[in-house]
Design a protein around this motif. Structure first.
Motif, short mmCIF file in Angstrom:
data_model
loop_
_atom_site.label_atom_id
_atom_site.label_comp_id
_atom_site.label_asym_id
_atom_site.label_seq_id
_atom_site.Cartn_x
_atom_site.Cartn_y
_atom_site.Cartn_z
N UNK A 11 30.24 29.85 31.51
CA UNK A 11 30.65 31.57 30.59
C UNK A 11 30.99 32.74 31.83
N UNK A 12 31.91 33.57 32.09
CA UNK A 12 31.61 34.69 32.43
C UNK A 12 31.38 34.22 33.96
N UNK A 13 31.89 33.08 34.40
CA UNK A 13 31.76 32.14 35.42
C UNK A 13 30.39 32.13 35.74
N UNK A 14 29.43 32.00 35.25
CA UNK A 14 28.59 31.18 35.58
C UNK A 14 28.05 30.09 35.19
N UNK A 40 38.88 26.03 35.24
CA UNK A 40 38.90 27.73 35.42
C UNK A 40 40.16 28.21 36.01
N UNK A 41 40.19 29.88 35.80
CA UNK A 41 40.98 30.64 36.82
C UNK A 41 40.69 29.73 37.98
N UNK A 42 39.43 30.56 38.26
CA UNK A 42 39.21 30.63 39.52
C UNK A 42 37.88 29.75 39.42
N UNK A 43 37.41 28.68 39.50
CA UNK A 43 36.63 27.51 39.91
C UNK A 43 35.48 27.97 40.80
N UNK A 44 35.80 28.23 41.94
CA UNK A 44 34.51 27.87 43.34
C UNK A 44 33.28 28.31 43.08
N UNK A 45 32.56 29.28 42.02
CA UNK A 45 31.24 29.87 42.61
C UNK A 45 30.66 29.02 40.96
#
Length: 313
Positions: A11-14, A40-45
């Motif tokens: 959630x929220x990139x974490x 995710x839309x941007x799963x990299x991180x």
């Protein structure tokens, strides 16, 4: 030869800590490999974080704008496609996993194994029933993939220090159009997440009112703890239902759980029985919570809490 695919919760990139707990459960199978998929839309991180979990062989990323929000009906077809070649597909027994994994199981045409708390063999598991008062052994068929949710309160987080490879995956799955994201209604708090916090302070009906709950919040902030509540406190309107701990709320396993003004109904005890140390504060010496508490204080919470708070560094 067993291969496990774990659906990452984030959630929220974490990355949610529940994912690392699923890895621990998967390791109990002694599989040939454990992979994690991040949708995710941007799963990299998120993928980079997942790659650091020890024991993970590979992290698959599925980048799609449709995956920006965790909608089970959108994610499930993609997970089902990726499941080909895997013997087990695991997800956490959280709100996310309970929403998603039954859809995955249905698409694969298998029965889901829910709330896995112990692995007996590759296709044999133990799970709680009757509000945790009984444990049953479930044996899944060996001729198809096992889709299961992992009872996160029963497993520790897998260690960090891994260096798994990260690979982009292409998924050819028809995504539904009848389900769409409208918005997320969630309480905002600077305190730790209730389901992953190492310390939790909960208040019950004995707190008396929503205004009085400030004493619980203040004490929790002093400890750097998350705040929970009993069902009685939620039903009385003292706090929102996302704070509810118990069978019909959140099942948690913090290192320290402090129950304040909570009598200890079986519904609540089900949600905290895996906690490391349980401290109970209640003026009723016969309260059921004292039967499972490691430390019990009998007295008025409005007198005891300020004294305890002063004693804290």
């Amino acid at each position: 030869m067993s291969k496990v695919l774990i659906v990452a919760e984030h959630l929220d990139g974490k990355l949610n800590a529940a994912t690392a707990k699923c890895v621990t459960a998967a390791q109990a199978l002694k599989p040939d490999s454990i992979d994690i998929v991040v949708l995710a839309a941007d799963p990299a991180a998120i993928a980079a974080e997942a790659a650091q979990i020890a024991g993970v062989a590979k992290v698959l990323t599925v980048s799609n704008a449709a995956n920006a929000n965790a909608i089970a009906q959108v994610l499930a077809p993609q997970v089902a496609k990726l499941a080909d070649g895997y013997t087990h597909v695991f997800g956490p027994s959280t709100t996310f996993g309970k929403d998603l994994m039954p859809c995955v199981a249905a698409l694969l045409g298998v029965a889901q194994v829910s709330d896995v708390m112990s692995v007996e063999s590759s296709h044999t598991f133990k799970r709680p029933i009757y509000a945790g008062n009984a444990i049953i052994t479930v044996e899944a068929p060996t001729d198809h993939a096992v889709v299961a949710t992992v009872r996160t309160a029963s497993w520790p987080e897998a260690a960090r220090g891994g260096s798994a490879a990260v690979e982009a995956a292409s998924v050819d799955a028809a995504l539904p159009t009848h389900t769409r994201y409208l918005g997320l209604a969630a309480g905002k708090s600077d305190r730790p997440d209730l389901q992953s916090a190492r310390r939790v302070v909960s208040g019950g009906r004995g707190v008396g009112s929503g205004e009085n709950f400030k004493i619980i919040y203040d004490f929790a902030d002093k400890l750097g703890a998350a705040v929970g509540a009993s069902r009685a406190a939620v039903d009385a309107g003292y706090c929102p239902n996302e704070m509810q701990v118990g069978q019909t709320g959140k099942i948690i396993a913090p290192e320290l759980y402090i129950a304040i003004g909570i009598s200890g109904a079986i519904q609540h005890l089900t949600g905290i029985k895996d906690a490391g140390t349980i401290v109970a504060i209640n003026k009723d010496v016969d309260a059921p919570i004292f039967e499972i508490a490691d430390i019990g204080l009998v007295g008025d919470l409005f007198q005891l809490l300020p004294e305890l708070e002063k004693a804290l560094p």
